[in-house]
Write a protein that holds these residues in place. Structure first.
Motif, PDB file in Angstrom:
ATOM      1  N   VAL A   8     -49.989  22.019  12.824  1.00  0.00           N
ATOM      2  CA  VAL A   8     -49.494  23.546  12.651  1.00  0.00           C
ATOM      3  C   VAL A   8     -49.109  23.729  11.304  1.00  0.00           C
ATOM      4  N   ILE A   9     -49.465  24.966  10.866  1.00  0.00           N
ATOM      5  CA  ILE A   9     -49.620  25.388   9.043  1.00  0.00           C
ATOM      6  C   ILE A   9     -47.975  25.313   8.887  1.00  0.00           C
ATOM      7  N   ASN A  10     -47.744  24.948   7.866  1.00  0.00           N
ATOM      8  CA  ASN A  10     -46.439  24.746   7.066  1.00  0.00           C
ATOM      9  C   ASN A  10     -46.116  26.356   6.368  1.00  0.00           C
ATOM     10  N   ARG A  11     -45.947  27.309   7.059  1.00  0.00           N
ATOM     11  CA  ARG A  11     -45.505  28.571   6.621  1.00  0.00           C
ATOM     12  C   ARG A  11     -44.896  28.716   5.385  1.00  0.00           C
ATOM     13  N   PRO A  12     -45.172  29.551   4.308  1.00  0.00           N
ATOM     14  CA  PRO A  12     -46.198  30.677   4.305  1.00  0.00           C
ATOM     15  C   PRO A  12     -47.513  29.954   3.910  1.00  0.00           C
ATOM     16  N   GLU A  13     -47.772  28.871   3.968  1.00  0.00           N
ATOM     17  CA  GLU A  13     -49.115  28.192   3.434  1.00  0.00           C
ATOM     18  C   GLU A  13     -50.049  28.623   4.361  1.00  0.00           C
ATOM     19  N   VAL A  14     -51.340  28.459   3.866  1.00  0.00           N
ATOM     20  CA  VAL A  14     -52.258  28.830   4.908  1.00  0.00           C
ATOM     21  C   VAL A  14     -53.315  27.632   5.225  1.00  0.00           C
ATOM     22  N   ALA A  15     -53.032  26.595   5.039  1.00  0.00           N
ATOM     23  CA  ALA A  15     -53.954  25.421   5.431  1.00  0.00           C
ATOM     24  C   ALA A  15     -52.835  24.145   5.327  1.00  0.00           C
TER      25      ALA A  15
ATOM     26  N   ALA B  37     -37.771  24.121  15.210  1.00  0.00           N
ATOM     27  CA  ALA B  37     -38.206  24.785  16.273  1.00  0.00           C
ATOM     28  C   ALA B  37     -38.468  26.132  15.655  1.00  0.00           C
ATOM     29  N   GLN B  38     -37.412  26.685  14.733  1.00  0.00           N
ATOM     30  CA  GLN B  38     -37.788  28.152  14.437  1.00  0.00           C
ATOM     31  C   GLN B  38     -38.820  28.100  13.424  1.00  0.00           C
ATOM     32  N   ASN B  39     -39.016  27.142  12.588  1.00  0.00           N
ATOM     33  CA  ASN B  39     -40.371  27.076  11.660  1.00  0.00           C
ATOM     34  C   ASN B  39     -41.741  27.193  12.483  1.00  0.00           C
ATOM     35  N   MET B  40     -41.779  26.352  13.307  1.00  0.00           N
ATOM     36  CA  MET B  40     -42.784  26.075  13.979  1.00  0.00           C
ATOM     37  C   MET B  40     -43.346  27.329  14.897  1.00  0.00           C
ATOM     38  N   ALA B  41     -42.151  27.787  15.620  1.00  0.00           N
ATOM     39  CA  ALA B  41     -42.564  28.907  16.400  1.00  0.00           C
ATOM     40  C   ALA B  41     -42.792  30.090  15.543  1.00  0.00           C
ATOM     41  N   GLU B  42     -42.088  30.485  14.287  1.00  0.00           N
ATOM     42  CA  GLU B  42     -42.722  31.386  13.315  1.00  0.00           C
ATOM     43  C   GLU B  42     -44.204  31.298  13.012  1.00  0.00           C
ATOM     44  N   SER B  43     -44.459  29.926  12.670  1.00  0.00           N
ATOM     45  CA  SER B  43     -45.974  29.760  12.410  1.00  0.00           C
ATOM     46  C   SER B  43     -46.755  30.176  13.326  1.00  0.00           C
ATOM     47  N   LYS B  44     -46.673  29.485  14.728  1.00  0.00           N
ATOM     48  CA  LYS B  44     -47.633  29.743  15.677  1.00  0.00           C
ATOM     49  C   LYS B  44     -47.568  31.337  16.050  1.00  0.00           C
ATOM     50  N   ARG B  45     -46.542  32.084  15.806  1.00  0.00           N
ATOM     51  CA  ARG B  45     -46.314  33.493  16.313  1.00  0.00           C
ATOM     52  C   ARG B  45     -46.911  34.268  15.382  1.00  0.00           C
ATOM     53  N   ASN B  46     -47.089  33.868  13.892  1.00  0.00           N
ATOM     54  CA  ASN B  46     -47.473  34.942  13.004  1.00  0.00           C
ATOM     55  C   ASN B  46     -48.987  34.234  12.512  1.00  0.00           C
ATOM     56  N   ILE B  47     -49.299  33.116  12.388  1.00  0.00           N
ATOM     57  CA  ILE B  47     -50.407  32.844  12.166  1.00  0.00           C
ATOM     58  C   ILE B  47     -51.403  32.529  13.048  1.00  0.00           C
ATOM     59  N   PRO B  48     -52.737  33.063  12.993  1.00  0.00           N
ATOM     60  CA  PRO B  48     -53.746  32.991  13.934  1.00  0.00           C
ATOM     61  C   PRO B  48     -54.564  31.531  13.353  1.00  0.00           C
ATOM     62  N   HIS B  49     -54.105  30.423  13.961  1.00  0.00           N
ATOM     63  CA  HIS B  49     -54.471  29.050  13.684  1.00  0.00           C
ATOM     64  C   HIS B  49     -55.961  28.929  14.098  1.00  0.00           C
ATOM     65  N   PHE B  50     -56.908  28.258  13.145  1.00  0.00           N
ATOM     66  CA  PHE B  50     -58.106  27.251  13.839  1.00  0.00           C
ATOM     67  C   PHE B  50     -58.075  26.292  12.895  1.00  0.00           C
ATOM     68  N   SER B  51     -58.948  25.271  13.715  1.00  0.00           N
ATOM     69  CA  SER B  51     -58.868  23.883  13.178  1.00  0.00           C
ATOM     70  C   SER B  51     -60.520  23.309  13.277  1.00  0.00           C
ATOM     71  N   TYR B  52     -60.754  22.508  12.320  1.00  0.00           N
ATOM     72  CA  TYR B  52     -61.859  22.068  12.213  1.00  0.00           C
ATOM     73  C   TYR B  52     -61.731  20.593  11.859  1.00  0.00           C
ATOM     74  N   VAL B  53     -62.631  19.644  12.474  1.00  0.00           N
ATOM     75  CA  VAL B  53     -62.411  18.171  12.495  1.00  0.00           C
ATOM     76  C   VAL B  53     -64.092  17.796  12.097  1.00  0.00           C
ATOM     77  N   ASP B  54     -63.995  16.758  11.076  1.00  0.00           N
ATOM     78  CA  ASP B  54     -65.266  16.168  10.681  1.00  0.00           C
ATOM     79  C   ASP B  54     -65.203  14.391  10.608  1.00  0.00           C
ATOM     80  N   GLU B  55     -65.918  13.684  10.714  1.00  0.00           N
ATOM     81  CA  GLU B  55     -65.836  12.360  10.533  1.00  0.00           C
ATOM     82  C   GLU B  55     -66.258  11.769   9.100  1.00  0.00           C
ATOM     83  N   ILE B  56     -65.648  10.937   8.735  1.00  0.00           N
ATOM     84  CA  ILE B  56     -65.677  10.436   7.199  1.00  0.00           C
ATOM     85  C   ILE B  56     -65.670   9.063   7.206  1.00  0.00           C
TER      86      ILE B  56
END
Length: 440
Positions: free
Chosen positions: A372-379, A224-243
């Motif tokens: 959700v990004i695994n902080r402090p990673e960026v992707a 809970a702490q890690n996910m909250a910190e990740s969403k609170r501090n990191i401006p996420h964006f997602s991209y999806v493609d078909e393979i």
């Protein structure tokens, strides 16, 4: 009489504090040397604390969920006789190590006895008809194999909270049926429902459940702490493609048919090879971001975190230097790390230091995910379920192809949308042309 103070030892991880996850004793209990008294958690490893002496518990440090510093009092034990307390207090903490918990040594009780424990009537008011009816229920359970005979040598998989509840009720977990690999609270509820004469209904059957308030502690609190910190501090964006995974799946089946003694391949090792081969041109993705220092570290080696679901929650064991492994080595390492995470034997080093994370829901993968990004990673990369669908070929012919949506979430402070989309296109090219995975 003398008082022995058992302090929380340094478990060898260089930590300053630990969280009490569960108590197995209370004030007033008598314990024998080596009896389990508490479970404590350091980072993501749960350690069982055992009594160093025999005696009576006269004080405990806090409740489940409390965090106490290393070296502070965990329990106080009243010891009979002139025990050599100085020698005991000099005992090294090296003997304390995490291990898989056994079924608590509770005396097995029949459903009849469970009812008696929960609501003890006077011996003068026992209704003989009710007693006979309960005895008939136990006999019926034995005939239908509803509750198996206890297997003392069998390890029953259950969380500390479930084991403690079963011990408090006097239930042998070997007698409780479970729809999964682990005995859960719902399985105990179903067992007790049978014991009350309402008929045994395994977990998942339609039945009324009472409200339950659960304290968020241990692994769940860390997540809970890690996910909250990740969403609170990191401006996420997602991209999806078909393979189109058809050719890669055909190659995987061919490799498995000729693997010999090597481990069976899932899609993950092949995907990891593709990830590692495509990263050198996109160094901004294999990176970590230090918020305090305001700097990004682009890592040369790929230490790939592999999100793994366990009974304690989501854990992320790390495949070190994944870029140097072939598909068979990756398959073996994935299996080893996943098992270590699930049985609680993964070390701190195996659970930290990732530079990029891969999260897969396997057959539950759905249409698309926004991980959700695994902080402090960026992707973080999230492959979804492979589904066979009709596809129009260039000549207009309709073909059956195995398609998969691949998701990626990125930190927009470090990764631009164009970079993320370009990386997924490079990854897609390798996955759709699998011969390139083995080309220099």
């Amino acid at each position: 009489m003398s008082i022995y103070t058992f302090t929380l030892p340094d478990i060898g991880e260089g930590i300053a504090e630990a969280e009490i996850v569960a108590w197995h004793v209370k004030v007033g209990d008598m314990v024998e040397e080596d009896d389990q008294i508490a479970d404590v958690m350091t980072d993501k490893a749960t350690v069982e604390m055992e009594a160093p002496v025999s005696g009576k518990i006269i004080a405990v440090a806090g409740e489940a969920g409390d965090i106490i510093p290393i070296g502070s009092m965990l329990v106080e034990i009243e010891v009979e006789g002139a025990a050599d307390l100085e020698a005991l207090e000099a005992t090294s903490a090296d003997d304390i190590a995490p291990e898989t918990a056994e079924t608590p040594p509770a005396t097995a009780m029949t459903p009849n006895q469970v009812i008696d424990n929960k609501k003890k009537p006077s011996s003068n008011t026992v209704d003989s008809n009710l007693k006979k009816e309960s005895e008939d229920l136990v006999a019926q359970a034995a005939e239908t194999d509803v509750m198996a005979a206890p297997l003392s040598s069998q390890k029953i998989l259950a969380t500390p909270a479930v084991r403690k509840r079963a011990a408090d009720l006097g239930i042998d977990l070997a007698q409780v049926k479970s729809l999964g690999e682990h005995v859960r609270h719902s399985d105990l509820d179903a067992y007790l429902t049978y014991a009350s004469g309402q008929g045994y209904r395994p977990a998942g059957a339609s039945q009324k459940r009472d409200d339950e308030t659960i304290k968020v502690i241990g692994m769940r609190r860390k997540i809970a702490q890690n996910m909250a910190e990740s969403k609170r501090n990191i401006p996420h964006f997602s991209y999806v493609d078909e393979i189109d995974m058809t050719d890669l799946e055909d190659m995987r089946q061919d490799l498995n048919a000729n693997r010999g003694e090597r481990p069976k391949l899932t899609m993950l090792p092949l995907m990891i090879v593709a990830i590692c081969k495509s990263l050198p041109k996109f160094p901004m993705l294999n990176a970590t971001f230090d918020d305090q220092a305001g700097q990004v570290t682009r890592h040369g080696a790929v230490h790939l975190g592999l999100a793994t679901q366990t009974d304690q929650g989501l854990m992320v064991p790390v495949i070190r230097n994944a870029q140097d492994m072939n598909i068979w080595q990756l398959a073996a390492e994935i299996g080893r790390l996943a098992e270590a995470a699930r049985n609680g034997s993964a070390s701190k080093d195996e659970l930290t230091g990732s530079t990029l994370t891969l999260t897969s829901l396997g057959p539950l993968g759905g249409i698309a995910t926004t991980p959700v990004i695994n902080r402090p990673e960026v992707a973080i990369i999230g492959p979804n379920k492979i589904v066979e669908r009709p596809v129009f070929a260039e000549n207009g012919e309709i073909l059956a192809r195995k398609l998969m949506n691949l998701s990626i979430s990125c930190d927009h402070r470090v990764v631009d949308g164009y970079d993320a989309a370009s990386y997924v296109q490079a990854l897609k090219h390798l996955l759709e042309t699998p011969v390139l995975l083995f080309a220099d």
